[in-house]
Design a protein around this motif. Structure first.
Motif, PDB file in Angstrom:
ATOM      1  N   SER A 132       0.738  -1.157  -0.038  1.00 39.11           N
ATOM      2  CA  SER A 132       0.018  -0.234  -0.034  1.00 39.11           C
ATOM      3  C   SER A 132       0.771   1.133  -0.044  1.00 39.11           C
ATOM      4  O   SER A 132       0.510   2.407  -0.635  1.00 39.11           O
ATOM      5  CB  SER A 132      -0.930  -0.060   1.233  1.00 39.11           C
ATOM      6  N   GLU A 133       1.979   1.195   0.526  1.00 43.69           N
ATOM      7  CA  GLU A 133       2.838   2.572   0.769  1.00 43.69           C
ATOM      8  C   GLU A 133       3.382   2.719  -0.752  1.00 43.69           C
ATOM      9  O   GLU A 133       3.547   3.937  -1.137  1.00 43.69           O
ATOM     10  CB  GLU A 133       4.054   2.286   1.768  1.00 43.69           C
TER      11      GLU A 133
ATOM     12  N   ALA B 228       1.021   4.056  -3.223  1.00 45.31           N
ATOM     13  CA  ALA B 228       0.751   5.678  -2.643  1.00 45.31           C
ATOM     14  C   ALA B 228       1.883   6.304  -3.410  1.00 45.31           C
ATOM     15  O   ALA B 228       1.671   7.438  -4.068  1.00 45.31           O
ATOM     16  CB  ALA B 228       0.342   5.563  -1.319  1.00 45.31           C
TER      17      ALA B 228
END
Length: 222
Positions: free
Chosen positions: A24-25, A28
């Protein structure tokens, strides 16, 4: 080790994990869907060369590493002798620190290899210090090794001058001094990585000159 014809899913996942980033990081940061990254790591699809270059830049690995059939046999030495603020002794490595230590380790390996190729003798200035030794006696030995007496130290009026002085004295006896930027003080103030050809003292550039100077002269052998 032979290279694969396409990026290896296992390597893509390994590179992300060793950089301490979640899917997810990365999604993003790069503006990608999480499902896209997960598919690359599972082998359901493969990144384009431009996407792979972006991953390599993000994870701070050479692009060719992603074509290896399995992860290489190296990892960051899990140092636990950092100078840290008391309340942060147990926190895990951040992505920034993990990458910084990896890069420093690479430079240390290059320096050690160069020193051996030029037939430099192993570094034996300080063989080690036992916790049972008298701190005052150890301090005197280190001062003698560095060639620093109290009179010379007293002449250093500014903290920036004192820091530059101690840094140069350490480098004169064969200790490589690196300053890391972008690392929070509550994670690392300093550490030492010993190598018999290229010992390294690592400092946090965000710390005060006094703190950085005191760490270098106390780091010794890790």
């Amino acid at each position: 080790m032979p290279l694969s014809s396409r990026a290896t899913p296992q390597i893509i996942a390994w590179a992300r994990k060793t950089t301490h980033l979640s899917i997810s990081e990365v999604a993003a940061l790069e503006g990608w869907k999480e499902s896209k990254i997960a598919a690359w790591e599972s082998g359901k699809s493969s990144p384009t060369i431009n996407q792979l270059k972006r991953l390599a830049k993000r994870y701070k690995y050479h692009t060719m590493v992603f074509y290896l059939p399995e992860p290489p046999n190296f990892s960051v030495n899990k140092l636990r002798d950092f100078r840290q603020l008391p309340e942060d002794q147990s926190r895990e490595f951040s992505s920034q620190l993990e990458i910084a230590l990896r890069l420093v380790g690479d430079r240390q390996s290059w320096a050690a290899e160069y020193m051996q190729q030029t037939e430099e003798l192993p570094w034996t200035a300080i063989r080690g210090v036992a916790t049972t030794q008298n701190p005052t006696d150890v301090g005197k030995k280190i001062r003698a090794l560095l060639g620093v007496d109290m009179l010379r130290q007293a002449q250093l009026q500014r903290t920036s001058d004192a820091f530059a002085f101690w840094k140069s004295r350490c480098e004169n006896i064969g200790v490589f001094v690196f300053q890391l930027a972008g690392i929070e003080l509550n994670e690392m103030r300093g550490c030492a990585i010993f190598n018999k050809y290229a010992p390294i003292a690592i400092l946090n550039s965000k710390d005060s000159h006094n703190a950085r100077g005191s760490f270098k002269t106390a780091s010794g052998r890790s």
